[in-house]
Design a protein around this motif. Sequence first.
Motif, mmCIF file in Angstrom:
data_model
loop_
_atom_site.group_PDB
_atom_site.id
_atom_site.type_symbol
_atom_site.label_atom_id
_atom_site.label_comp_id
_atom_site.label_asym_id
_atom_site.label_seq_id
_atom_site.Cartn_x
_atom_site.Cartn_y
_atom_site.Cartn_z
ATOM 1 N N GLU A 133 0.871 -1.170 0.000
ATOM 2 C CA GLU A 133 0.000 0.000 0.000
ATOM 3 C C GLU A 133 0.907 1.219 0.000
ATOM 4 O OE1 GLU A 133 -2.491 0.277 3.455
ATOM 5 O OE2 GLU A 133 -0.811 0.373 4.826
ATOM 6 N N PRO A 134 0.350 2.395 -0.291
ATOM 7 C CA PRO A 134 1.189 3.590 -0.188
ATOM 8 C C PRO A 134 1.441 3.924 1.274
ATOM 9 C CG PRO A 134 -0.982 4.157 -1.083
ATOM 10 C CD PRO A 134 -0.976 2.694 -0.800
ATOM 11 N N ARG A 135 2.631 4.415 1.552
ATOM 12 C CA ARG A 135 2.843 4.959 2.888
ATOM 13 C C ARG A 135 2.251 6.359 2.893
ATOM 14 N NH1 ARG A 135 9.058 5.480 4.091
ATOM 15 N NH2 ARG A 135 9.124 3.499 3.027
ATOM 16 N N PRO A 136 1.769 6.837 4.019
ATOM 17 C CA PRO A 136 1.218 8.193 4.047
ATOM 18 C C PRO A 136 2.237 9.191 3.494
ATOM 19 C CG PRO A 136 0.704 7.041 6.076
ATOM 20 C CD PRO A 136 1.674 6.179 5.325
ATOM 21 N N SER A 137 1.775 10.015 2.562
ATOM 22 C CA SER A 137 2.650 10.983 1.897
ATOM 23 C C SER A 137 1.818 12.152 1.407
ATOM 24 C CB SER A 137 3.350 10.344 0.690
ATOM 25 O OG SER A 137 4.099 9.213 1.058
ATOM 26 N N VAL A 138 2.477 13.299 1.276
ATOM 27 C CA VAL A 138 1.818 14.504 0.780
ATOM 28 C C VAL A 138 2.767 15.197 -0.188
ATOM 29 C CG1 VAL A 138 0.890 16.765 1.399
ATOM 30 C CG2 VAL A 138 0.520 14.813 2.922
ATOM 31 N N PHE A 139 2.233 15.580 -1.354
ATOM 32 C CA PHE A 139 3.000 16.326 -2.347
ATOM 33 C C PHE A 139 2.168 17.522 -2.804
ATOM 34 C CE2 PHE A 139 4.356 11.922 -2.597
ATOM 35 C CZ PHE A 139 5.740 12.053 -2.540
ATOM 36 N N LEU A 140 2.706 18.705 -2.674
ATOM 37 C CA LEU A 140 2.082 19.903 -3.217
ATOM 38 C C LEU A 140 2.702 20.144 -4.583
ATOM 39 C CD1 LEU A 140 0.277 22.392 -3.066
ATOM 40 C CD2 LEU A 140 2.134 23.569 -1.825
ATOM 41 N N LEU A 141 1.858 20.123 -5.612
ATOM 42 C CA LEU A 141 2.318 20.238 -6.993
ATOM 43 C C LEU A 141 1.773 21.510 -7.613
ATOM 44 C CD1 LEU A 141 1.482 16.578 -8.073
ATOM 45 C CD2 LEU A 141 3.607 17.428 -7.038
ATOM 46 N N ASP A 142 2.649 22.243 -8.300
ATOM 47 C CA ASP A 142 2.164 23.413 -9.027
ATOM 48 C C ASP A 142 1.576 22.957 -10.359
ATOM 49 O OD1 ASP A 142 4.252 23.111 -10.901
ATOM 50 O OD2 ASP A 142 5.368 24.850 -10.188
ATOM 51 N N ALA A 143 1.103 23.891 -11.158
ATOM 52 C CA ALA A 143 0.397 23.563 -12.401
ATOM 53 C C ALA A 143 1.265 22.829 -13.419
ATOM 54 C CB ALA A 143 -0.182 24.828 -13.027
ATOM 55 N N GLU A 144 2.595 22.864 -13.240
ATOM 56 C CA GLU A 144 3.498 22.146 -14.151
ATOM 57 C C GLU A 144 3.986 20.827 -13.557
ATOM 58 O OE1 GLU A 144 4.067 25.686 -13.711
ATOM 59 O OE2 GLU A 144 2.728 25.836 -15.440
ATOM 60 N N ARG A 145 3.384 20.396 -12.455
ATOM 61 C CA ARG A 145 3.744 19.186 -11.720
ATOM 62 C C ARG A 145 5.071 19.315 -10.983
ATOM 63 N NH1 ARG A 145 4.701 14.851 -14.893
ATOM 64 N NH2 ARG A 145 3.853 15.699 -16.794
ATOM 65 N N THR A 146 5.552 20.527 -10.785
ATOM 66 C CA THR A 146 6.758 20.717 -9.983
ATOM 67 C C THR A 146 6.393 20.554 -8.512
ATOM 68 O OG1 THR A 146 7.656 22.238 -11.628
ATOM 69 C CG2 THR A 146 8.641 22.305 -9.417
ATOM 70 N N VAL A 147 7.195 19.781 -7.802
ATOM 71 C CA VAL A 147 6.940 19.540 -6.382
ATOM 72 C C VAL A 147 7.347 20.781 -5.593
ATOM 73 C CG1 VAL A 147 7.497 18.091 -4.379
ATOM 74 C CG2 VAL A 147 7.310 17.053 -6.671
ATOM 75 N N GLU A 148 6.373 21.373 -4.902
ATOM 76 C CA GLU A 148 6.606 22.546 -4.062
ATOM 77 C C GLU A 148 6.804 22.157 -2.596
ATOM 78 O OE1 GLU A 148 6.722 25.779 -5.222
ATOM 79 O OE2 GLU A 148 6.601 24.920 -7.234
ATOM 80 N N TYR A 149 6.284 20.988 -2.231
ATOM 81 C CA TYR A 149 6.412 20.476 -0.864
ATOM 82 C C TYR A 149 6.291 18.962 -0.951
ATOM 83 C CZ TYR A 149 5.270 19.255 3.954
ATOM 84 O OH TYR A 149 5.272 18.686 5.203
ATOM 85 N N ALA A 150 7.091 18.258 -0.150
ATOM 86 C CA ALA A 150 7.032 16.797 -0.113
ATOM 87 C C ALA A 150 7.242 16.309 1.316
ATOM 88 C CB ALA A 150 8.103 16.194 -1.025
ATOM 89 N N TRP A 151 6.388 15.385 1.711
ATOM 90 C CA TRP A 151 6.539 14.708 3.000
ATOM 91 C C TRP A 151 6.121 13.262 2.813
ATOM 92 C CZ3 TRP A 151 2.887 11.955 5.722
ATOM 93 C CH2 TRP A 151 3.311 11.457 6.952
ATOM 94 N N THR A 152 6.905 12.349 3.400
ATOM 95 C CA THR A 152 6.592 10.927 3.378
ATOM 96 C C THR A 152 6.825 10.359 4.764
ATOM 97 O OG1 THR A 152 7.168 10.717 1.052
ATOM 98 C CG2 THR A 152 7.208 8.715 2.322
ATOM 99 N N ALA A 153 5.914 9.508 5.204
ATOM 100 C CA ALA A 153 6.010 8.909 6.531
ATOM 101 C C ALA A 153 7.311 8.138 6.702
ATOM 102 C CB ALA A 153 4.820 7.972 6.770
ATOM 103 N N GLY A 154 7.901 8.286 7.884
ATOM 104 C CA GLY A 154 9.115 7.548 8.227
ATOM 105 C C GLY A 154 8.832 6.360 9.117
#
Length: 172
Positions: A133-154
Amino acid sequence: MVDLDFDVVSLPDADHPEVGDTAPDFTRPLVNDEYWEDRSLDSLLDDGPVLLVFTTMNGAFPATYTWNELRERDWETDHDVSVVGVTISDPYDTTETIRDREIDYPIFSDPQNGVAEAYGVVHDLDGMTGVTEPRPSVFLLDAERTVEYAWTAGEWPDFPPYDDVADALDDA
């Protein structure tokens, strides 16, 4: 010391997209409380930035807690962002979960876990080889799919640092 009814498990490092990277595009069923349809991430980005939230399977307490917290924070009201989930649960279950838990956001259904694999956030479910399954994660993506913020569970369970996500939304 808190007595937990479960073990906290450390997860190995994830090889996920980092700030400044271009996030992978994908197409999967995008589910809401009435229906689902195949949609690409890029098609959602046509409307502006996306906060992509990977959760455990529907019904698992980390997913429920995360969606409750996101509903309370209501970031779409104060920010130009669409909050969208990703789960391994199938579209039928996801529709019911959205209805039953009054989730305000659409969720991509990815039963084969290919999106999590593309994002480098897969882990074995309860240590069962081949069941992921996916581990809890969050990605904030701008309109060009550039990652502005990334967090993944440790570790499992682990929850997004909601205040840090809010700060990233304020800075976007």
